[in-house]
Design a protein around this motif. Structure first.
Motif, short mmCIF file in Angstrom:
data_model
loop_
_atom_site.label_atom_id
_atom_site.label_comp_id
_atom_site.label_asym_id
_atom_site.label_seq_id
_atom_site.Cartn_x
_atom_site.Cartn_y
_atom_site.Cartn_z
N GLY A 57 40.82 15.15 10.84
CA GLY A 57 41.72 15.57 9.75
C GLY A 57 40.98 16.49 8.56
N ASP A 58 40.10 17.30 9.36
CA ASP A 58 39.52 18.30 8.20
C ASP A 58 40.21 19.72 8.11
OD1 ASP A 58 37.73 19.90 6.79
OD2 ASP A 58 35.82 19.60 8.03
N GLU A 59 40.96 19.85 7.45
CA GLU A 59 41.89 21.22 7.76
C GLU A 59 40.99 22.32 7.17
OE1 GLU A 59 45.65 21.30 5.56
OE2 GLU A 59 46.73 20.14 7.14
N ALA A 60 40.37 22.19 6.10
CA ALA A 60 39.64 23.33 5.56
C ALA A 60 38.35 23.73 6.74
CB ALA A 60 38.90 23.03 4.29
N GLY A 61 37.73 22.57 7.30
CA GLY A 61 36.57 23.01 7.91
C GLY A 61 37.31 23.63 9.33
N ALA A 62 38.37 23.24 9.83
CA ALA A 62 38.97 23.65 11.13
C ALA A 62 39.63 24.98 10.67
CB ALA A 62 40.03 22.75 11.58
N LEU A 63 40.10 25.21 10.01
CA LEU A 63 40.42 26.70 9.31
C LEU A 63 39.21 27.48 9.35
CD1 LEU A 63 43.06 28.34 8.69
CD2 LEU A 63 42.64 28.05 6.38
N LYS A 64 37.98 27.32 8.82
CA LYS A 64 36.92 28.21 8.76
C LYS A 64 36.61 28.56 10.41
CE LYS A 64 34.89 26.83 4.70
NZ LYS A 64 33.86 25.96 3.93
N ASP A 65 36.58 27.37 11.19
CA ASP A 65 36.28 27.59 12.66
C ASP A 65 37.36 28.44 13.46
OD1 ASP A 65 33.73 25.96 12.54
OD2 ASP A 65 34.70 24.05 13.31
N PHE A 66 38.59 28.34 13.12
CA PHE A 66 39.48 29.21 13.99
C PHE A 66 39.25 30.54 13.22
CE2 PHE A 66 41.80 25.09 14.08
CZ PHE A 66 41.23 24.74 15.09
N ASN A 67 39.14 30.72 12.29
CA ASN A 67 38.89 32.14 11.48
C ASN A 67 37.71 32.75 12.37
OD1 ASN A 67 41.24 32.09 9.71
ND2 ASN A 67 40.03 31.43 8.07
N ARG A 68 36.70 32.03 12.10
CA ARG A 68 35.31 32.57 13.01
C ARG A 68 35.80 32.96 14.53
NH1 ARG A 68 31.59 35.89 13.31
NH2 ARG A 68 29.69 34.93 14.27
N ALA A 69 36.36 32.03 15.32
CA ALA A 69 36.82 32.08 16.51
C ALA A 69 37.61 33.47 16.67
CB ALA A 69 37.76 31.19 17.20
N ILE A 70 38.52 33.73 15.74
CA ILE A 70 39.33 34.89 15.97
C ILE A 70 38.58 36.23 15.42
CG2 ILE A 70 41.10 36.19 14.55
CD1 ILE A 70 42.53 33.43 14.46
N GLU A 71 37.58 35.92 14.62
CA GLU A 71 36.43 37.05 14.17
C GLU A 71 35.89 37.54 15.52
OE1 GLU A 71 32.78 37.18 11.60
OE2 GLU A 71 34.66 36.38 10.68
N LEU A 72 35.30 36.52 16.32
CA LEU A 72 34.61 36.66 17.51
C LEU A 72 35.19 37.17 18.61
CD1 LEU A 72 32.21 33.63 17.45
CD2 LEU A 72 31.79 35.98 17.14
N ASP A 73 36.49 36.86 18.82
CA ASP A 73 37.39 37.27 20.03
C ASP A 73 38.64 37.25 19.51
OD1 ASP A 73 38.35 38.15 22.33
OD2 ASP A 73 37.43 36.84 23.42
N PRO A 74 39.43 38.27 18.97
CA PRO A 74 40.72 38.35 18.49
C PRO A 74 41.91 38.42 19.63
CG PRO A 74 39.71 40.49 17.80
CD PRO A 74 38.44 39.54 18.33
N ALA A 75 41.49 38.57 20.78
CA ALA A 75 42.33 38.79 21.99
C ALA A 75 42.80 37.42 22.50
CB ALA A 75 41.65 39.77 22.90
N VAL A 76 42.02 36.19 22.25
CA VAL A 76 42.31 34.95 22.85
C VAL A 76 43.21 34.11 21.74
CG1 VAL A 76 41.42 32.62 23.47
CG2 VAL A 76 40.05 34.86 23.71
N PHE A 77 44.18 33.92 22.29
CA PHE A 77 45.44 33.24 21.51
C PHE A 77 45.38 31.94 20.93
CE2 PHE A 77 46.89 31.39 25.17
CZ PHE A 77 47.94 30.42 25.02
N TYR A 78 44.45 31.31 21.54
CA TYR A 78 44.50 29.55 21.17
C TYR A 78 44.19 29.41 19.72
CZ TYR A 78 44.21 28.64 26.11
OH TYR A 78 44.51 28.15 27.50
N PRO A 79 43.20 30.03 18.96
CA PRO A 79 42.92 29.94 17.69
C PRO A 79 44.04 30.02 16.82
CG PRO A 79 41.40 31.52 18.68
CD PRO A 79 42.22 31.12 19.53
N TYR A 80 44.83 31.21 17.15
CA TYR A 80 45.99 31.43 16.24
C TYR A 80 46.98 30.17 16.34
CZ TYR A 80 44.54 36.39 16.54
OH TYR A 80 43.80 37.50 16.51
N VAL A 81 47.22 29.70 17.59
CA VAL A 81 48.18 28.56 17.51
C VAL A 81 47.56 27.43 16.52
CG1 VAL A 81 48.77 26.49 18.96
CG2 VAL A 81 48.71 28.91 19.95
N PHE A 82 46.51 27.09 16.46
CA PHE A 82 46.06 26.00 15.88
C PHE A 82 46.04 26.50 14.26
CE2 PHE A 82 44.07 24.97 19.86
CZ PHE A 82 44.41 23.62 19.87
N ARG A 83 45.49 27.84 13.86
CA ARG A 83 45.54 28.22 12.39
C ARG A 83 47.00 28.29 11.98
NH1 ARG A 83 42.95 33.87 10.83
NH2 ARG A 83 44.98 34.71 11.69
#
Length: 195
Positions: A57-83
């Motif tokens: 239930g850690d939204e803030a931590g998860a959001l940081k992780d998804f933002n970092r994942a998008i930064e590393l590979d913006p072409a993969v759609f999964y982190p956008y779904v969660f974000r």
């Protein structure tokens, strides 16, 4: 881990085992160790973000992780779904809407995004976008007549010329079985006084 402490995937394997026995904090700690060892690996952030949002239930931590994942590979759609889901929970409809649009752009057959985007567009009073998104969602799930009802609500809000609106409702009703509640909802839009 004892024998090969510099291998990030060993920590990931142990993280999975810890999660399987309900030790979510231990699982998160192992994922964090994997990230320390290999900070530019996209999947580490996606995995930890999913664990944080789903199990901790850690939204803030998860959001940081998804933002970092998008930064590393913006072409993969999964982190956008969660974000997008996090933004939706936070009532950040514009941010969620932008992510759902990126998901559709990157993976148009990920049809779940059309419904979510339609809801965000409804919340933002983007009636044309809402109508379009729910019509597309219905193409992928033709038994979900609620999508057509949502598109019809958007048409009402668009305040199109009367004949155009009435024709839209008639055409839509032809796609729905008469025993469906959604048929009657749209008929009530079309026929003033229909009870």
């Amino acid at each position: 881990v004892e024998l090969d402490p510099s291998n990030p995937f060993t920590y990931l394997d142990r993280s999975s085992a810890r999660a399987a026995v309900g030790d979510m904090k231990g699982a998160e700690a192992d994922m964090s160790s994997a990230i320390e060892l290999e900070p530019d690996y996209f999947w580490h952030y996606l995995d930890r973000g999913r664990l944080r949002i789903r199990d901790l239930g850690d939204e803030a931590g998860a959001l940081k992780d998804f933002n970092r994942a998008i930064e590393l590979d913006p072409a993969v759609f999964y982190p956008y779904v969660f974000r997008a889901g996090i933004y939706d929970q936070q009532d950040e409809y514009e941010l969620a809407s932008a992510d759902y649009k990126l998901i559709i752009q990157n993976k148009p057959d990920y049809y779940f995004a059309y419904t979510s985007l339609g809801i965000m567009q409804f919340m933002l009073s983007d009636w044309e976008g809402c109508k379009s998104s729910f019509e597309k969602a219905f193409k992928y799930e033709p038994e979900e007549y609620a999508y057509l009802a949502m598109a019809a609500v958007a048409v009402l809000k668009l305040e199109l010329p009367y004949n155009e609106t009435k024709k839209y409702f008639s055409d839509t009703m032809n796609k729905i079985p008469t025993q469906s509640i959604y048929y009657h909802i749209i008929r009530a839009f079309k026929e003033s006084g229909y009870d």
